[in-house]
Scaffold this motif. Structure first.
Motif, mmCIF file in Angstrom:
data_model
loop_
_atom_site.group_PDB
_atom_site.id
_atom_site.type_symbol
_atom_site.label_atom_id
_atom_site.label_comp_id
_atom_site.label_asym_id
_atom_site.label_seq_id
_atom_site.Cartn_x
_atom_site.Cartn_y
_atom_site.Cartn_z
ATOM 1 N N ASP A 65 0.833 -1.167 -0.156
ATOM 2 C CA ASP A 65 -0.046 -0.083 0.031
ATOM 3 C C ASP A 65 0.727 1.317 0.219
ATOM 4 O OD1 ASP A 65 -2.071 -1.565 0.039
ATOM 5 O OD2 ASP A 65 -2.428 -1.593 2.426
ATOM 6 N N ASP A 66 1.949 1.159 0.523
ATOM 7 C CA ASP A 66 2.684 2.386 0.811
ATOM 8 C C ASP A 66 4.075 2.446 -0.095
ATOM 9 O OD1 ASP A 66 1.394 3.871 2.308
ATOM 10 O OD2 ASP A 66 2.372 3.791 4.110
ATOM 11 N N PHE A 67 4.833 1.438 0.199
ATOM 12 C CA PHE A 67 6.238 1.360 0.042
ATOM 13 C C PHE A 67 6.200 1.325 -1.676
ATOM 14 C CE2 PHE A 67 10.004 -1.133 -1.194
ATOM 15 C CZ PHE A 67 10.947 -0.040 -1.192
ATOM 16 N N ILE A 68 5.463 0.387 -2.368
ATOM 17 C CA ILE A 68 5.762 0.282 -3.771
ATOM 18 C C ILE A 68 5.509 1.180 -4.435
ATOM 19 C CG2 ILE A 68 4.887 -1.262 -5.764
ATOM 20 C CD1 ILE A 68 6.776 -3.023 -4.347
ATOM 21 N N PRO A 69 3.785 1.951 -4.097
ATOM 22 C CA PRO A 69 3.868 3.169 -4.684
ATOM 23 C C PRO A 69 4.617 4.372 -4.447
ATOM 24 C CG PRO A 69 1.728 2.335 -3.260
ATOM 25 C CD PRO A 69 3.047 1.430 -3.278
ATOM 26 N N THR A 70 5.287 4.317 -3.342
ATOM 27 C CA THR A 70 6.076 5.611 -3.367
ATOM 28 C C THR A 70 7.498 5.376 -4.034
ATOM 29 O OG1 THR A 70 5.358 5.467 -0.906
ATOM 30 C CG2 THR A 70 7.754 6.468 -1.458
ATOM 31 N N MET A 71 7.913 3.983 -4.201
ATOM 32 C CA MET A 71 9.066 3.778 -5.097
ATOM 33 C C MET A 71 8.614 4.056 -6.336
ATOM 34 S SD MET A 71 11.705 2.717 -3.498
ATOM 35 C CE MET A 71 12.712 1.585 -4.708
ATOM 36 N N GLU A 72 7.593 3.749 -6.986
ATOM 37 C CA GLU A 72 7.007 4.161 -8.424
ATOM 38 C C GLU A 72 7.012 5.580 -8.548
ATOM 39 O OE1 GLU A 72 3.473 1.525 -8.755
ATOM 40 O OE2 GLU A 72 4.994 0.243 -10.072
ATOM 41 N N LYS A 73 6.704 6.203 -7.725
ATOM 42 C CA LYS A 73 6.551 7.714 -7.860
ATOM 43 C C LYS A 73 7.997 8.347 -8.004
ATOM 44 C CE LYS A 73 2.439 9.102 -5.588
ATOM 45 N NZ LYS A 73 1.953 9.263 -3.961
#
Ligand SMILES: Nc1nc2c(ncn2[C@@H]2O[C@H](COP(=O)(O)OP(=O)(O)OP(=O)(O)O)[C@@H](O)[C@H]2O)c(=O)[nH]1
Length: 362
Positions: A77-85
């Protein structure tokens, strides 16, 4: 396209992760470093300290704070979307540094680098596990044999896992590099004993370096080139091993608790700092940190407490629109922080802050 290296900095509450990262940013050697900072508790202290420290290479744009729970439980929920951004930015960083919360298991985070969204674009340069050598020397993570024996006598069915010891071992098992920090607080003999104890827990032979006040050459921390995502399956946490043997209990950090205390201005800085260790010891508080408002000062005061050690310093002026008040996050074991105890701590702390610690301690 070459993969962007990412370094995971882990280690128990107060071990010195933020201090090491601050030192690294001061000596970044021209690297453009992006930071992802995860904290237990919803007061983002570490990220705020880093962006407040005035280092040119550490602007607010380069720091992403994740305070929505421990990173190991919020990977999807948090880490992957942050990395993608981060990866979608036109000016992609040269290196990504991820500071986990002091209570996080590094294993699920590292495993996330094998997800298809990540695998082709980033690699784990290394897991750096920071150890508070003074706390290890004081036996903070060791099981108290007498206590366990007494518990066993009282109730054989009790769960005797020591959450502090398990976490300490899990964080060490994931390491590509172990930093024995706070070496300034212990003598050479104690340091040798800590090295030995840590060596026994890492299982593999892992490079270990010693540091004081988080001072380490940046080249020691970055550029390990371990590719840890390919190795992590062999560095299982207690939780993963229990899962395999069918003894699983939930891993959701319910053994730990954090809450924020809000208070007015700090009446007496020195008396407050002097009285804090007794409060931490009385309530078995593992970590306390945050900011305080000192009347007549334009700067905010950073408050840091780990065990018996307290540090206070002014870091930056309060910003326009910021509420000038004292806010401290308190972290402890869940069983020791029921509602009544949390209220008692909040009351004591507010009194120590607002009316002068000497009076409160009497
Ligand atoms: N004496 C001494 N103090 C240190 C050293 N490294 C860090 N500290 C102090 O220890 C306290 C905690 O340091 P942090 O860098 O915030 O620790 P952390 O691991 O980021 O803490 P959490 O994010 O809360 O888990 C601060 O008061 C630091 O100034 C060291 O090598 N020696």
């Amino acid at each position: 396209m070459s993969k962007i290296p990412a370094t995971v900095v882990t280690g128990f509450l107060g071990a010195g992760k933020t201090t090491i990262i601050r030192n690294m940013l001061q000596n970044a050697g021209g690297r453009k470093i992006a930071l992802i900072i995860n904290e237990f508790g919803d007061l983002g202290v570490d990220g705020d300290i880093l962006t407040g420290c005035g280092i040119e290479t550490c602007s607010e744009d380069d720091v992403v704070e994740l305070t929505n729970g421990c990173i190991c439980c919020t990977v999807a929920d948090d880490f992957i979307p942050t990395m993608e951004k981060l990866l979608a930015r036109p000016d992609a960083p040269d290196h990504i540094v991820i500071e986990t919360s002091g209570l996080a298991l590094p294993q699920p985070l590292v495993a996330a680098f094998n997800w298809p969204e990540m695998k082709t674009r980033v690699t784990v340069d290394g897991v750096v596990t920071v150890v508070d050598a003074a706390a290890v020397s004081e036996g903070r993570f060791a099981e108290d044999e007498d206590r366990v024996a007494a518990q066993r006598l009282a109730d054989e069915s009790l769960d005797h896992d020591n959450p502090l010891e398990e976490l300490f071992e899990d964080q060490l098992r994931a390491a590509d590099l172990v930093v024995l920090n706070k070496a300034d607080l212990i003598d050479a003999e104690a340091l040798a004993r800590v090295k030995d104890e840590v060596g026994q827990k890492t299982a593999r032979s892992v490079r270990t370096v010693v540091s004081e006040l988080g001072r380490l050459a940046t080249d020691v921390l970055l550029g390990i080139r371990a590719g840890t995502e390919d190795l992590i399956a062999d560095r299982k946490s207690h939780h993963e091993m229990e899962h395999e043997t069918g003894e699983e209990h939930d891993h959701d950090h319910d053994e730990f608790e954090s809450f924020v205390v809000e208070a007015g201005a700090l009446a007496d800085r020195e008396a407050f700092a002097a009285a804090l260790p007794e409060l931490l010891s009385r309530y078995d508080i593992l970590r306390l940190k945050g900011f305080a408002e000192v009347p007549g000062k334009t700067m905010r005061l950073v408050v840091q407490a780990v065990g018996k050690r307290v540090e206070t310093y002014f870091d930056r002026p309060w910003k326009a629109g910021e509420t000038r008040a004292s806010r401290l996050v308190v972290i402890g074991l869940h069983d020791g922080l029921d509602e009544a105890t949390r209220a008692a701590i909040a009351g004591d702390l507010a009194q120590m802050i607002e009316t002068g610690a000497r009076q409160a301690a009497e």
